[in-house]
Design an enzyme around this catalytic site. Sequence first.
Site, mmCIF file in Angstrom:
data_model
loop_
_atom_site.group_PDB
_atom_site.id
_atom_site.type_symbol
_atom_site.label_atom_id
_atom_site.label_comp_id
_atom_site.label_asym_id
_atom_site.label_seq_id
_atom_site.Cartn_x
_atom_site.Cartn_y
_atom_site.Cartn_z
ATOM 1 N N LYS A 29 -2.430 -1.990 -3.125
ATOM 2 C CA LYS A 29 -3.366 -0.925 -2.567
ATOM 3 C C LYS A 29 -3.134 0.351 -2.993
ATOM 4 O O LYS A 29 -2.525 0.738 -1.989
ATOM 5 C CB LYS A 29 -3.805 -1.552 -1.127
ATOM 6 C CG LYS A 29 -4.829 -0.490 -0.359
ATOM 7 C CD LYS A 29 -5.280 -1.159 0.720
ATOM 8 C CE LYS A 29 -5.906 -0.003 1.652
ATOM 9 N NZ LYS A 29 -6.674 -0.925 2.746
ATOM 10 N N GLU A 65 0.865 -1.106 -0.004
ATOM 11 C CA GLU A 65 -0.211 0.101 0.004
ATOM 12 C C GLU A 65 0.899 1.251 -0.029
ATOM 13 O O GLU A 65 1.123 1.520 1.054
ATOM 14 C CB GLU A 65 -0.810 -0.010 1.111
ATOM 15 C CG GLU A 65 -1.819 1.326 1.139
ATOM 16 C CD GLU A 65 -2.798 1.212 2.370
ATOM 17 O OE1 GLU A 65 -2.780 0.217 3.047
ATOM 18 O OE2 GLU A 65 -3.648 2.212 2.432
#
Length: 333
Positions: free
Chosen positions: A221, A179
């Site tokens: 992500k 992420e």
Amino acid sequence: MNEQLLTTTASDMVKKGKGILAADESTPTAGSRLKSIGVESTFETRNEYRDMLFTAKRIEDFISGVIMFDETLRQSTTCSNKIPFVKLLNDKGIIPGIKVDTGAKNLSAFEGEKITEGLDGLRDRLKEYFNIGARFAKWRAVITIGQGIPSDLCISANAHALARYASLCQEASIVPIVEPEVLMNGSHTIEECYEVTDKTLKIVFEQLKHFNVLLEGIVLKPNMVISGLDCNEQADVETVSEMTVKCLKSNVPEAVPGIAFLSGGQTSDLATEHLNCMNKNHMESMPWNLTFSYGRALQADALKGWGGNNRELGQENLIKRAKENSLATEGNI
Ligand code: 13P
């Protein structure tokens, strides 16, 4: 490292029609969310709130995995038979996940920038998390846009940490959610967000390659490419969708099974509309599944509805949002 388990888990996490519920707020963040509805944050109230979310009827129709914080991974349902959350989720076919970074801290000598910590001792923590039942993990790197930032150093230090984390996760047969979040905070334009997201993703995938990370066994992500929250000109849904897909296509290798966006401070409605538009216009031409891994955009209504004791309304609101986002993964709204 069990390659088969990694690739199966990663593709199950991003299956069409499903997405990830990010319920991994650290204790201080959970505290401020509960405070916003007038509930004191204690071990018990955090447990009750997560219990309300995870026991919602039919949640498994829309949610493939749940990201938890360390405390939650060890908690159980609040009913008298106390089922461990990990078992409850597994029984529903939902994959349990765990946030393993220890937070974004100030990057020394680089004013206004952050570096995510948590690598020390991570190998042993991952072993324990696997034994408890976690099959995927999350590490969030934060990139801030502002006057003269982000620096190249901030991007590369965060990308390096993400790659070290991802490699350790895979060694433990845990799928890493990678992420790199370019924050929405600020007055930057969508073009500036594109430029920074493009550069960040490029460097992240370079580092993942250097560290021999198996791309078939990760989930990316990212943020969407979007105008800064304080920018006078807010790009419309179509533009966000086009620029985000373009940026992903230029940087994300086909081997990655799926991309699950964070919501990052967008309203719940917009987060769904953006995802829907991308899938509606581009599903055929994208090599990866595009889904959600929302925290606030899935929980905001549920938290309000719950208000500390109204489980039914909280669950109803959660399922409504989860269902809408599930439809958005196929561009069906
Ligand atoms: P938001 O969707 O609220 O941005 O949270 C997702 C997340 O997991 C951030 O790390």
